[in-house]
Design a protein around this motif. Structure first.
Motif, PDB file in Angstrom:
ATOM      1  N   LEU A   9       0.836  -1.200   0.000  1.00 29.17           N
ATOM      2  CA  LEU A   9       0.000   0.000   0.000  1.00 29.17           C
ATOM      3  C   LEU A   9       0.874   1.254   0.000  1.00 29.17           C
ATOM      4  O   LEU A   9       1.965   1.254   0.579  1.00 29.17           O
ATOM      5  CB  LEU A   9      -0.906  -0.001   1.231  1.00 29.17           C
ATOM      6  CG  LEU A   9      -1.812  -1.226   1.388  1.00 29.17           C
ATOM      7  CD1 LEU A   9      -2.522  -1.191   2.734  1.00 29.17           C
ATOM      8  CD2 LEU A   9      -2.798  -1.305   0.234  1.00 29.17           C
ATOM      9  N   PRO A  10       0.402   2.336  -0.626  1.00 29.49           N
ATOM     10  CA  PRO A  10       1.196   3.575  -0.633  1.00 29.49           C
ATOM     11  C   PRO A  10       1.663   4.012   0.758  1.00 29.49           C
ATOM     12  O   PRO A  10       2.801   4.479   0.900  1.00 29.49           O
ATOM     13  CB  PRO A  10       0.255   4.598  -1.275  1.00 29.49           C
ATOM     14  CG  PRO A  10      -0.580   3.766  -2.205  1.00 29.49           C
ATOM     15  CD  PRO A  10      -0.810   2.463  -1.454  1.00 29.49           C
ATOM     16  N   ALA A  11       0.862   3.833   1.771  1.00 31.55           N
ATOM     17  CA  ALA A  11       1.272   4.217   3.132  1.00 31.55           C
ATOM     18  C   ALA A  11       2.439   3.364   3.630  1.00 31.55           C
ATOM     19  O   ALA A  11       3.133   3.743   4.578  1.00 31.55           O
ATOM     20  CB  ALA A  11       0.089   4.096   4.089  1.00 31.55           C
ATOM     21  N   GLU A  12       2.663   2.213   2.987  1.00 36.24           N
ATOM     22  CA  GLU A  12       3.738   1.305   3.382  1.00 36.24           C
ATOM     23  C   GLU A  12       5.017   1.510   2.560  1.00 36.24           C
ATOM     24  O   GLU A  12       6.034   0.874   2.832  1.00 36.24           O
ATOM     25  CB  GLU A  12       3.273  -0.151   3.242  1.00 36.24           C
ATOM     26  CG  GLU A  12       2.105  -0.482   4.149  1.00 36.24           C
ATOM     27  CD  GLU A  12       1.426  -1.804   3.802  1.00 36.24           C
ATOM     28  OE1 GLU A  12       0.968  -2.481   4.741  1.00 36.24           O
ATOM     29  OE2 GLU A  12       1.358  -2.163   2.600  1.00 36.24           O
ATOM     30  N   TYR A  13       4.976   2.383   1.556  1.00 37.22           N
ATOM     31  CA  TYR A  13       6.144   2.595   0.696  1.00 37.22           C
ATOM     32  C   TYR A  13       7.420   2.921   1.472  1.00 37.22           C
ATOM     33  O   TYR A  13       8.513   2.533   1.044  1.00 37.22           O
ATOM     34  CB  TYR A  13       5.886   3.667  -0.367  1.00 37.22           C
ATOM     35  CG  TYR A  13       4.933   3.256  -1.473  1.00 37.22           C
ATOM     36  CD1 TYR A  13       4.529   1.934  -1.666  1.00 37.22           C
ATOM     37  CD2 TYR A  13       4.429   4.208  -2.346  1.00 37.22           C
ATOM     38  CE1 TYR A  13       3.648   1.583  -2.672  1.00 37.22           C
ATOM     39  CE2 TYR A  13       3.559   3.870  -3.371  1.00 37.22           C
ATOM     40  CZ  TYR A  13       3.167   2.557  -3.533  1.00 37.22           C
ATOM     41  OH  TYR A  13       2.311   2.210  -4.547  1.00 37.22           O
ATOM     42  N   PRO A  14       7.350   3.620   2.614  1.00 35.39           N
ATOM     43  CA  PRO A  14       8.597   3.856   3.367  1.00 35.39           C
ATOM     44  C   PRO A  14       9.336   2.565   3.749  1.00 35.39           C
ATOM     45  O   PRO A  14      10.552   2.586   3.957  1.00 35.39           O
ATOM     46  CB  PRO A  14       8.124   4.630   4.600  1.00 35.39           C
ATOM     47  CG  PRO A  14       6.923   5.382   4.103  1.00 35.39           C
ATOM     48  CD  PRO A  14       6.227   4.396   3.176  1.00 35.39           C
ATOM     49  N   LEU A  15       8.621   1.436   3.812  1.00 34.26           N
ATOM     50  CA  LEU A  15       9.274   0.156   4.105  1.00 34.26           C
ATOM     51  C   LEU A  15      10.279  -0.228   3.027  1.00 34.26           C
ATOM     52  O   LEU A  15      11.173  -1.043   3.265  1.00 34.26           O
ATOM     53  CB  LEU A  15       8.234  -0.960   4.242  1.00 34.26           C
ATOM     54  CG  LEU A  15       7.356  -0.931   5.480  1.00 34.26           C
ATOM     55  CD1 LEU A  15       6.256  -1.971   5.372  1.00 34.26           C
ATOM     56  CD2 LEU A  15       8.185  -1.150   6.730  1.00 34.26           C
ATOM     57  N   LEU A  16      10.135   0.347   1.832  1.00 33.89           N
ATOM     58  CA  LEU A  16      11.067   0.011   0.757  1.00 33.89           C
ATOM     59  C   LEU A  16      12.504   0.383   1.125  1.00 33.89           C
ATOM     60  O   LEU A  16      13.444  -0.229   0.619  1.00 33.89           O
ATOM     61  CB  LEU A  16      10.647   0.669  -0.563  1.00 33.89           C
ATOM     62  CG  LEU A  16       9.374   0.088  -1.187  1.00 33.89           C
ATOM     63  CD1 LEU A  16       9.007   0.851  -2.444  1.00 33.89           C
ATOM     64  CD2 LEU A  16       9.525  -1.404  -1.473  1.00 33.89           C
ATOM     65  N   GLU A  17      12.683   1.341   2.021  1.00 33.30           N
ATOM     66  CA  GLU A  17      14.043   1.654   2.493  1.00 33.30           C
ATOM     67  C   GLU A  17      14.652   0.430   3.171  1.00 33.30           C
ATOM     68  O   GLU A  17      15.812   0.086   2.921  1.00 33.30           O
ATOM     69  CB  GLU A  17      14.033   2.836   3.459  1.00 33.30           C
ATOM     70  CG  GLU A  17      13.810   4.158   2.785  1.00 33.30           C
ATOM     71  CD  GLU A  17      14.014   5.331   3.730  1.00 33.30           C
ATOM     72  OE1 GLU A  17      14.447   5.132   4.895  1.00 33.30           O
ATOM     73  OE2 GLU A  17      13.750   6.458   3.291  1.00 33.30           O
TER      74      GLU A  17
END
Length: 159
Positions: A9-17
């Motif tokens: 989900l877009p809100a989870e994109y920071p996990l891509l770091e």
């Protein structure tokens, strides 16, 4: 252990770091680089402004409510770049979830998604000594080129 594959989900994109850092191949006996390495421009290309570019697609592997892996694509000038129409892959799992078939399932599902989106092929770069080379071959990637340290691999997405 039940693993669910779903869209990140877009809100989870920071996990891509986290997953970008986990994607860095560490040869046996080598030390992990400092986490700040992901701030380098050649690595930021994988995640900066994710979700705003063509072919920005991401699947997550979730286990017991925790995201344990991610597979994402983007058309970018990365190590695996072959042209401006071909999405490049990135994939990683937290160490304790590797070698369980989760990465293979993430790759297969992403290849299906890319095919459904109308892409004719996908690419990636991988260190020659990375055990994942075998997985990439098993899901349909072939070696299309190489340099001293890496293979450039391509998967043709047949209609």
């Amino acid at each position: 252990m039940t693993v669910t594959i779903r869209a990140l989900l877009p809100a989870e994109y920071p996990l891509l770091e986290d997953f970008l850092y986990e994607a860095i191949f560490i040869p046996d006996g080598a030390e992990k680089p400092p986490r700040e390495i992901i701030e380098q421009e050649e690595l930021q290309v994988y995640i900066k402004d994710f979700g705003k570019r063509k072919a920005d697609l991401c699947l997550a592997a979730e286990c017991d409510g925790k995201i344990v892996g991610a597979c994402w694509t983007r058309i970018m000038n990365d190590y695996g770049h072959i042209d401006d129409e071909t999405p490049s892959f990135a994939i990683s799992l937290y160490e304790e979830f590797r070698r369980r078939g989760i990465g293979t399932e993430l790759m297969r599902r992403m290849l299906e998604m890319l095919k459904a989106e109308g892409y004719s092929r996908a690419s990636l770069a991988v260190q020659k000594e990375n055990y994942a080379v075998r997985m990439y071959k098993n899901v349909g990637f072939r070696i299309a080129g190489e340099n001293e340290q890496e293979y450039i691999m391509v998967c043709e997405l047949k209609p």
